[in-house]
Design a protein around this motif. Structure first.
Motif, short mmCIF file in Angstrom:
data_model
loop_
_atom_site.label_atom_id
_atom_site.label_comp_id
_atom_site.label_asym_id
_atom_site.label_seq_id
_atom_site.Cartn_x
_atom_site.Cartn_y
_atom_site.Cartn_z
N VAL A 5 -6.73 13.28 27.89
CA VAL A 5 -7.92 12.43 27.97
C VAL A 5 -8.19 11.85 26.59
O VAL A 5 -8.42 12.59 25.63
CB VAL A 5 -9.14 13.22 28.47
N GLU A 6 -8.17 10.52 26.53
CA GLU A 6 -8.37 9.83 25.26
C GLU A 6 -9.81 9.32 25.15
O GLU A 6 -10.47 9.04 26.14
CB GLU A 6 -7.42 8.63 25.18
N SER A 7 -10.22 9.13 23.89
CA SER A 7 -11.52 8.52 23.63
C SER A 7 -11.48 7.89 22.25
O SER A 7 -10.61 8.20 21.44
CB SER A 7 -12.63 9.57 23.70
N GLY A 8 -12.42 6.98 22.01
CA GLY A 8 -12.60 6.44 20.67
C GLY A 8 -12.21 5.00 20.47
O GLY A 8 -12.40 4.46 19.38
N GLN A 13 -14.40 -5.18 13.65
CA GLN A 13 -13.95 -6.31 12.84
C GLN A 13 -12.86 -5.87 11.88
O GLN A 13 -12.71 -4.68 11.57
CB GLN A 13 -15.14 -6.88 12.07
N ALA A 14 -12.09 -6.82 11.43
CA ALA A 14 -11.03 -6.53 10.48
C ALA A 14 -11.59 -5.82 9.26
O ALA A 14 -12.67 -6.17 8.76
CB ALA A 14 -10.34 -7.82 10.05
N GLY A 15 -10.87 -4.78 8.82
CA GLY A 15 -11.30 -4.00 7.68
C GLY A 15 -12.09 -2.75 8.04
O GLY A 15 -12.26 -1.87 7.19
N GLU A 16 -12.54 -2.67 9.27
CA GLU A 16 -13.32 -1.51 9.70
C GLU A 16 -12.40 -0.38 10.17
O GLU A 16 -11.17 -0.51 10.14
CB GLU A 16 -14.31 -1.92 10.78
N SER A 17 -13.02 0.72 10.59
CA SER A 17 -12.27 1.91 10.97
C SER A 17 -12.62 2.36 12.39
O SER A 17 -13.70 2.06 12.89
CB SER A 17 -12.58 3.06 10.01
N LEU A 18 -11.68 3.07 12.99
CA LEU A 18 -11.89 3.73 14.27
C LEU A 18 -11.15 5.06 14.26
O LEU A 18 -10.15 5.20 13.55
CB LEU A 18 -11.34 2.90 15.43
N ARG A 19 -11.64 6.01 15.05
CA ARG A 19 -10.96 7.28 15.21
C ARG A 19 -10.73 7.54 16.68
O ARG A 19 -11.68 7.58 17.47
CB ARG A 19 -11.79 8.42 14.61
N LEU A 20 -9.47 7.72 17.03
CA LEU A 20 -9.09 8.05 18.39
C LEU A 20 -8.89 9.54 18.53
O LEU A 20 -8.41 10.20 17.60
CB LEU A 20 -7.80 7.33 18.80
N SER A 21 -9.25 10.06 19.70
CA SER A 21 -9.03 11.47 20.00
C SER A 21 -8.33 11.58 21.35
O SER A 21 -8.50 10.74 22.23
CB SER A 21 -10.36 12.22 20.09
N LYS A 75 -7.50 23.51 19.89
CA LYS A 75 -8.14 22.65 20.88
C LYS A 75 -7.14 21.78 21.64
O LYS A 75 -7.53 21.03 22.55
CB LYS A 75 -9.17 21.75 20.21
N ASN A 76 -5.85 21.87 21.26
CA ASN A 76 -4.82 21.02 21.90
C ASN A 76 -5.21 19.55 21.85
O ASN A 76 -5.13 18.82 22.86
CB ASN A 76 -4.55 21.46 23.34
N THR A 77 -5.66 19.13 20.68
CA THR A 77 -6.18 17.78 20.50
C THR A 77 -5.47 17.10 19.33
O THR A 77 -5.19 17.74 18.32
CB THR A 77 -7.70 17.82 20.23
N VAL A 78 -5.19 15.81 19.52
CA VAL A 78 -4.59 15.02 18.46
C VAL A 78 -5.55 13.87 18.14
O VAL A 78 -6.23 13.35 19.03
CB VAL A 78 -3.19 14.49 18.85
N TYR A 79 -5.59 13.50 16.86
CA TYR A 79 -6.49 12.46 16.39
C TYR A 79 -5.69 11.36 15.69
O TYR A 79 -4.62 11.62 15.15
CB TYR A 79 -7.51 13.03 15.40
N LEU A 80 -6.26 10.18 15.68
CA LEU A 80 -5.69 9.08 14.90
C LEU A 80 -6.82 8.38 14.17
O LEU A 80 -7.65 7.71 14.80
CB LEU A 80 -4.94 8.09 15.79
N GLN A 81 -6.87 8.57 12.87
CA GLN A 81 -7.86 7.89 12.04
C GLN A 81 -7.25 6.55 11.61
O GLN A 81 -6.20 6.54 10.96
CB GLN A 81 -8.21 8.72 10.82
N GLY A 113 -4.70 5.57 28.25
CA GLY A 113 -4.76 4.42 27.36
C GLY A 113 -6.18 4.06 27.00
O GLY A 113 -7.09 4.17 27.82
N THR A 114 -6.36 3.64 25.76
CA THR A 114 -7.68 3.20 25.30
C THR A 114 -7.50 1.89 24.52
O THR A 114 -6.60 1.78 23.69
CB THR A 114 -8.37 4.28 24.45
N GLN A 115 -8.35 0.93 24.79
CA GLN A 115 -8.23 -0.39 24.18
C GLN A 115 -8.82 -0.40 22.78
O GLN A 115 -9.95 0.05 22.58
CB GLN A 115 -8.93 -1.44 25.03
#
Length: 120
Positions: A5-8, A13-21, A75-81, A113-115
């Motif tokens: 299960v994905e989230s995030g 905008q360009a230059g900003e950040s997101l974190r996916l889990s 937690k069997n969780t992977v992140y993408l900063q 999948g998460t957009q």
């Protein structure tokens, strides 16, 4: 039933950040490599970043220095900063994990999948 299960995801905008889990749930025996892939419209799905159970990482050249993959084995969780996002990072991001199934060995599982959309 095992699922990822994905989230995030979202619009930034360009230059900003997101974190996916991405969390693996269900009857889990063991989790090996985990990773993130992405697919932009009209393009093939490709590797963004991967991480072994021991923490070794691998990145696509286009994201090196901007993205960081990490995991929590409890937690069997992977992140993408994702930092310094660019419009070309716009894609659907998919989580992948190699999960052990008794009698079958390690098998590939995918998230829904998460957009991620980055505006200029």
């Amino acid at each position: 039933q095992v699922q990822l299960v994905e989230s995030g995801g979202g619009l930034v905008q360009a230059g900003e950040s997101l974190r996916l889990s991405c969390a693996a749930s269900g009857r889990i025996f063991s989790v090996n490599d985990m990773g993130w892939y992405r697919q932009a419209p009209g393009k093939q799905r490709g590797l963004v970043a991967a991480i072994t159970r021991g923490g070794s990482t691998n990145y696509a050249d286009s994201v090196k220095g901007r993205f960081t993959i990490s995991r929590d084995n409890v937690k069997n969780t992977v992140y993408l900063q994702m930092n310094s996002l660019k419009p070309e990072d716009t894609a659907v991001y998919y989580c992948n994990a190699k999960l052990f199934a008794p009698g079958r060995g390690y098998e590939d599982y995918w998230g829904q999948g998460t957009q991620v959309t980055v505006s200029s």
